[in-house]
Design a protein around this motif. Structure first.
Motif, PDB file in Angstrom:
ATOM      1  N   GLU A 191      10.857 -11.469   2.196  1.00 25.15           N
ATOM      2  CA  GLU A 191      11.559 -10.514   1.336  1.00 25.15           C
ATOM      3  C   GLU A 191      11.184  -9.071   1.659  1.00 25.15           C
ATOM      4  N   ASN A 192      10.099  -8.868   2.413  1.00 23.58           N
ATOM      5  CA  ASN A 192       9.670  -7.519   2.792  1.00 23.58           C
ATOM      6  C   ASN A 192      10.126  -7.144   4.195  1.00 23.58           C
ATOM      7  N   ASP A 193      11.051  -7.913   4.750  1.00 20.60           N
ATOM      8  CA  ASP A 193      11.452  -7.737   6.142  1.00 20.60           C
ATOM      9  C   ASP A 193      12.792  -7.015   6.294  1.00 20.60           C
ATOM     10  N   HIS A 194      13.144  -6.208   5.302  1.00 23.97           N
ATOM     11  CA  HIS A 194      14.415  -5.477   5.352  1.00 23.97           C
ATOM     12  C   HIS A 194      14.160  -4.086   5.913  1.00 23.97           C
ATOM     13  N   LEU A 195      14.778  -3.806   7.047  1.00 22.69           N
ATOM     14  CA  LEU A 195      14.476  -2.613   7.828  1.00 22.69           C
ATOM     15  C   LEU A 195      14.650  -1.331   7.006  1.00 22.69           C
ATOM     16  N   GLY A 196      13.554  -0.555   6.900  1.00 28.42           N
ATOM     17  CA  GLY A 196      13.580   0.753   6.277  1.00 28.42           C
ATOM     18  C   GLY A 196      13.823   0.765   4.787  1.00 28.42           C
ATOM     19  N   SER A 197      13.813  -0.385   4.116  1.00 24.22           N
ATOM     20  CA  SER A 197      14.101  -0.442   2.684  1.00 24.22           C
ATOM     21  C   SER A 197      12.828  -0.243   1.871  1.00 24.22           C
ATOM     22  N   ALA A 198      13.013  -0.065   0.559  1.00 29.87           N
ATOM     23  CA  ALA A 198      11.862   0.093  -0.338  1.00 29.87           C
ATOM     24  C   ALA A 198      11.021  -1.175  -0.391  1.00 29.87           C
ATOM     25  N   ASP A 199      11.656  -2.348  -0.160  1.00 28.95           N
ATOM     26  CA  ASP A 199      10.911  -3.613  -0.170  1.00 28.95           C
ATOM     27  C   ASP A 199       9.893  -3.682   0.961  1.00 28.95           C
ATOM     28  N   SER A 200      10.089  -2.876   1.993  1.00 29.09           N
ATOM     29  CA  SER A 200       9.187  -2.937   3.142  1.00 29.09           C
ATOM     30  C   SER A 200       7.959  -2.058   2.963  1.00 29.09           C
ATOM     31  N   THR A 201       7.914  -1.222   1.947  1.00 24.18           N
ATOM     32  CA  THR A 201       6.783  -0.308   1.769  1.00 24.18           C
ATOM     33  C   THR A 201       5.686  -0.978   0.937  1.00 24.18           C
ATOM     34  N   VAL A 202       5.203  -2.087   1.443  1.00 25.41           N
ATOM     35  CA  VAL A 202       4.094  -2.804   0.808  1.00 25.41           C
ATOM     36  C   VAL A 202       2.989  -2.960   1.829  1.00 25.41           C
ATOM     37  N   ALA A 203       1.769  -3.134   1.354  1.00 26.62           N
ATOM     38  CA  ALA A 203       0.615  -3.240   2.250  1.00 26.62           C
ATOM     39  C   ALA A 203      -0.317  -4.335   1.758  1.00 26.62           C
ATOM     40  N   VAL A 204      -0.931  -5.016   2.707  1.00 22.50           N
ATOM     41  CA  VAL A 204      -1.946  -6.025   2.424  1.00 22.50           C
ATOM     42  C   VAL A 204      -3.253  -5.545   3.038  1.00 22.50           C
ATOM     43  N   LEU A 205      -4.340  -5.614   2.282  1.00 21.55           N
ATOM     44  CA  LEU A 205      -5.640  -5.143   2.742  1.00 21.55           C
ATOM     45  C   LEU A 205      -6.496  -6.313   3.228  1.00 21.55           C
ATOM     46  N   SER A 206      -7.393  -6.021   4.147  1.00 25.85           N
ATOM     47  CA  SER A 206      -8.382  -7.028   4.549  1.00 25.85           C
ATOM     48  C   SER A 206      -9.467  -7.112   3.469  1.00 25.85           C
ATOM     49  N   TRP A 207     -10.139  -8.237   3.423  1.00 23.46           N
ATOM     50  CA  TRP A 207     -11.189  -8.429   2.406  1.00 23.46           C
ATOM     51  C   TRP A 207     -12.298  -7.405   2.596  1.00 23.46           C
ATOM     52  N   SER A 208     -12.696  -7.119   3.845  1.00 19.20           N
ATOM     53  CA  SER A 208     -13.779  -6.161   4.083  1.00 19.20           C
ATOM     54  C   SER A 208     -13.372  -4.750   3.673  1.00 19.20           C
ATOM     55  N   PHE A 209     -12.115  -4.359   3.919  1.00 12.52           N
ATOM     56  CA  PHE A 209     -11.645  -3.035   3.511  1.00 12.52           C
ATOM     57  C   PHE A 209     -11.598  -2.937   1.983  1.00 12.52           C
ATOM     58  N   TRP A 210     -11.157  -4.008   1.343  1.00 12.30           N
ATOM     59  CA  TRP A 210     -11.131  -4.059  -0.125  1.00 12.30           C
ATOM     60  C   TRP A 210     -12.544  -3.929  -0.685  1.00 12.30           C
ATOM     61  N   LYS A 211     -13.514  -4.573  -0.053  1.00 12.76           N
ATOM     62  CA  LYS A 211     -14.898  -4.519  -0.522  1.00 12.76           C
ATOM     63  C   LYS A 211     -15.513  -3.143  -0.281  1.00 12.76           C
ATOM     64  N   ASN A 212     -15.323  -2.605   0.926  1.00 14.55           N
ATOM     65  CA  ASN A 212     -15.995  -1.356   1.292  1.00 14.55           C
ATOM     66  C   ASN A 212     -15.356  -0.130   0.651  1.00 14.55           C
ATOM     67  N   ARG A 213     -14.038  -0.150   0.415  1.00 21.35           N
ATOM     68  CA  ARG A 213     -13.358   1.029  -0.111  1.00 21.35           C
ATOM     69  C   ARG A 213     -13.009   0.916  -1.598  1.00 21.35           C
ATOM     70  N   PHE A 214     -12.768  -0.302  -2.068  1.00 21.26           N
ATOM     71  CA  PHE A 214     -12.356  -0.470  -3.462  1.00 21.26           C
ATOM     72  C   PHE A 214     -13.324  -1.340  -4.261  1.00 21.26           C
TER      73      PHE A 214
END
Length: 880
Positions: A191-214
């Motif tokens: 559902e996030n694979d629509h070119l240039g749409s608002a649905d595509s502006t999502v991000a998934v973080l790595s566990w280490s980035f989530w731990k170290n930054r958040f």
């Protein structure tokens, strides 16, 4: 147990009394029936395994006491094993990380990667978007196909300082095909694979980035994070164990590839210039052979499309390979697999030498304990019991060596990783790799297996000696005289085996060192000394092409004014950097058939480039700043001049560059104004490519790779260079500073590592062999004191006795050489199959290995020979 036996005895007595037997008679019969209480208790303990456990504990205690009583022997044995086991563990931990460790995804054995192989070049995993879509839509073997593109993103968020992180563009079903579930939230989906749409502006973080930054805050879900100043919504976090599909590249963030046009302008995805690494999951029941057959069919469409677009006839010969991808993408495996296998073979030989060394020491030690063992057998000890005692001692030594070896491997593996990743950037990977070796279950099981195997291996010889010994002979014999001819021969055979294996190690070390020396002394077509290389990053500086061109011209003048700098220039690529542009050319009066056309390498350089690098100018002239206002000019290398013009003079001749590339065409001819010597720009081993140099200022194609020739050490002016750049170009960042020597060295890091480690390990093997030879000769001299006394009493001189000992040593060494020389020849051929361009035809490495081993053996035999020569006959004849 006493209470239980008493209960059964009393119960049996009561049964007898009830049957009419008198009380005293019932007790007597019960004791006869049960037998001796202590024997019954012993049998019960044996049935429960208690006796065996107690026996093993006694064996261990006795072995520890014996180790404490001989601290020198214990230290040498443990250190020898620690070096062998530690080296094996360190190399295996790297092999486990790069080759064996599987991805933490669902059924990783069903994953395969699709690799493209262009004729004459290494295979790569990179395909355009149209190729990805074609294979995804028309394949018959994959339940899912994913594409991923590595990148670097500038990110910021509320409470998060701006920083540049590693990340991946991924297709919509990336995580679905891998079969992964989020730690919190959800992962990117179709559902996030629509070119240039608002649905595509999502991000998934790595566990280490989530731990170290958040700080593992679950409230991160739904927050905004700005990627290249574009707002994205955080929707989930990957599992802790997942760190991407490529070992060494650990993404901190994943975003849909459909969002790429929002971030990159102009969009590489929209223009078809974005490359994807492809990985597929096989359908249930589909085999990798079926996948290869299917890709052969789909590859026909791919090569037709690419060959039309590139006008390159060789693309029609390109292949698509399918390889297992349970451990992720294969870039690092392809690069490091063969060097690691070579190192694994070398450390395996070292461990074998260490085992033989400890076995020979244990045999010599066991000979001194023959009477002890004979007495124990005479007093009723079983031979199996004594064998178990000897094997327990061996296993304890092995365990102690393994524990110390694991500690050495922990530091050694990290050091080896830092050295191996310090080399030149591997194509398809970032400059900085993050390879983390772990002592996981695979490594620990490997170490435990090696410890058990080595303990049994070097313990078998002394155990067999104990098992076959004759107690009567040992008790009657004088000290040392109970040793049979066969056992003496076996001890000498062990030393000869050590010598033979050491010759193999030393010969391989000589082979790899000579190969490294050959590479270091190759004529590369430039002078590598006193050249500083500085790479700038002007991508976000705000300069347009014309302003940057003027700024760089002024920067060159400022750099040349630095004390110690003789000349400065810049170029699109530098020698031995493994990268460069290429295109087709049409040379005046030299027409080519379409099928015969080959790429010609192109490099944009500034004036004084060849002077700075020391590449010889063979004809014509160099570029100068006046060329900006004149007709287009070019300089070619000797290989291109030889190919197109033969013995004719190329100066003044013209050529054009393919019109589909960089805006060039048939209406833009270049005049050849100079010819320079050939230089290596890709690999230092390969043949020199045909090459064209264009003037950066004439084409407005200024690049940011600067080179400075210095009259002092290049690093001495690095600080001043940084200061000048920051003063003149405040928005341009200094990305990298190195020297030409370091860049050349970085291109041969695997060869350097193999040569260095094989040299060290070869020396260690020779030392261990020398210790084994010294130990056997010292023991032999001590055992033959009476014989030596008799010989000297009958007229033998000290020189005769010394020659006798040295002769024994040389006979063992010569036997080892007879074993080692053929193995060394075979080892050269095996190494040549794993590493290119080894000088396998030369016998010099083997001759050097043999010579070194003879020298080491003579040194090891010197002390025992001197001791034998100084024996006093009167004292010796009384010696027992």
């Amino acid at each position: 147990m006493d209470a239980e036996l008493r209960f059964h005895l009393e119960a049996y007595v009561e049964d007898l009394i009830r049957s009419g037997v008198a009380c005293d008679e019932a007790v007597r019969r019960a004791r006869i029936e049960f037998g001796e209480i202590e024997r019954v208790k012993e049998e019960g303990r044996e049935a429960r395994g208690v006796v065996l456990l107690e026996s093993v504990m006694r064996d261990m205690g006795y072995a520890l006491r014996m180790m404490r009583r001989a601290p020198g022997f214990t230290a040498v044995a443990v250190l020898s094993l620690a070096l062998g086991i530690g080296a094996n563990t360190a190399i295996f931990s790297l092999i486990n990380t790069l080759i064996l460790r599987r991805l933490p995804v669902r059924e990783p054995t069903q994953l395969v990667e699709l690799l493209s192989r262009y004729p004459g070049e290494p295979r790569t995993n990179c395909c355009g978007g149209k190729v990805y879509e074609h294979i995804r839509d028309y394949n018959q073997v994959f339940s899912g196909l994913i594409g991923v593109a590595d990148s670097r993103f500038k990110v910021r968020a509320e409470g998060l300082e701006p920083e540049t992180v590693s990340g991946d563009y991924v297709v919509g079903d990336f995580f679905t095909v891998l079969g992964m579930k989020a730690t919190i939230g959800r992962l990117i989906g179709p559902e996030n694979d629509h070119l240039g749409s608002a649905d595509s502006t999502v991000a998934v973080l790595s566990w280490s980035f989530w731990k170290n930054r958040f700080h593992l805050d679950p409230a991160v879900l739904g927050k905004r994070i700005f990627v290249e100043d574009v707002p994205f919504t955080i929707i989930g976090v990957t599992p802790r164990a997942f760190s991407g599909l490529q070992t060494g590249f650990n993404p901190d963030i994943w975003i849909p590839v459909a969002a790429e046009p929002l971030i990159v302008h102009p969009s590489r995805l929209a223009s078809g210039g974005m490359g994807f690494a492809l990985m597929g999951r096989l359908k249930p029941g589909a085999s990798i052979e079926q996948a290869r057959a299917d890709m052969d069919v789909l590859n026909r469409w791919r090569v037709e499309e690419i060959s039309k677009a590139m006008k390159d006839p060789l693309w029609r010969q390109a292949k698509m390979e399918v390889e297992p991808a349970a451990a992720g993408f294969s870039v690092l495996r392809d690069h490091f697999a063969n060097p690691l296998l070579i190192l694994m073979a070398v450390v395996g030989l070292l461990l074998l030498i260490a085992c033989i060394n400890v076995a020979s020491m244990l045999l010599a030690r066991g000979a001194s304990r023959q009477r002890e063992m004979a007495v124990r057998v005479s007093l009723g000890a079983g031979r199996i019991r004594l064998v178990r005692q000897v094997l327990t001692e061996s296993l304890l030594l092995s365990v102690a060596g393994s524990l110390l070896g694991v500690l050495l491997a922990y530091f050694g593996a990290d050091a080896l990783v830092r050295i191996m990743t310090s080399g030149r950037r591997i194509m398809g990977l970032p400059y900085s790799l993050e390879i983390q070796t772990e002592m996981d279950s695979h490594v620990l099981f490997f170490t435990a297996g090696v410890a058990l195997l080595t303990g049994v291996l070097f313990g078998l010889a002394p155990a067999w000696n104990v098992f076959t010994s004759a107690p009567a002979t040992s008790l009657r014999a004088m000290k040392g005289a109970g040793e049979t001819r066969l056992r003496r021969l076996f001890g000498k055979s062990l030393v000869a085996g050590q010598v033979g294996l050491s010759v193999v190690l030393l010969s391989l070390a000589g082979l790899f060192l000579r190969n490294l020396s050959n590479l270091e002394h190759l004529d590369l077509g430039f002078h590598r000394d006193h050249v500083l290389l500085v790479t700038l990053d002007a991508g976000s500086s705000g300069y347009d092409g014309e302003r940057l061109s003027r700024a760089y011209q002024e920067l060159v003048e400022r750099l040349e004014a630095i004390p110690g700098v003789r000349s400065a220039t810049f170029s699109g690529s530098t020698p031995v950097s493994g990268a460069g542009a290429a295109s087709f050319v049409k040379v005046e009066s030299h027409p080519e058939k379409p099928e015969d056309r080959r790429y010609v390498t192109i490099n944009w350089v500034a004036p004084k480039y060849f002077e700075t690098l020391g590449t010889p100018l063979l004809a014509g002239r160099e570029f100068n700043f006046r060329d900006q206002r004149g007709p287009r000019v070019a300089i070619i290398n000797q290989a291109m001049a030889r190919f197109y013009f033969g013995s004719d003079d190329p100066i003044g001749k013209h050529f054009t560059i393919d019109h589909d590339w960089k805006g060039f065409g048939d209406d833009m001819p270049f005049e050849i104004v100079g010819v320079v010597g050939d230089a290596k720009y890709y690999e230092i081993r390969e043949e020199t490519h045909r090459m064209i140099y264009l003037n950066s200022f004439q084409d407005g194609n200024v690049s940011s790779k600067f080179a400075l020739r210095t009259s002092v050490e290049p690093t001495a002016v690095a600080g001043e260079v940084r200061r000048v750049v920051s003063e003149l170009l405040k928005t341009v960042r200094v990305e990298r500073v190195t020297t030409m020597e370091d860049q050349v060295d970085a291109s041969i890091v695997p060869e350097r590592v193999i040569a260095a480690l094989s040299g060290v390990l070869g020396a260690l093997g020779a030392v261990l062999a020398a210790i084994g030879l010294y130990g056997l000769l010292a023991y032999t001299v001590a055992r033959r004191i009476n014989e030596i006394g008799v010989r000297m009493a009958l007229g033998a001189s000290p020189g005769d006795v010394a020659r006798m000992v040295l002769g024994d040593a040389l006979r063992m060494v010569l036997a080892g050489l007879v074993i080692g020389a053929p193995l060394a020849f075979w080892g050269k051929k095996l190494a040549a199959s794993l590493m290119e361009d080894l000088p396998v035809q030369s016998v010099v490495p083997i001759v050097l290995g043999v010579t070194a081993m003879i020298a080491v053996a003579l040194i090891a035999a010197y002390l025992p020979a001197r001791r034998a020569a100084r024996v006093d006959p009167i004292v010796a004849l009384r010696y027992e």
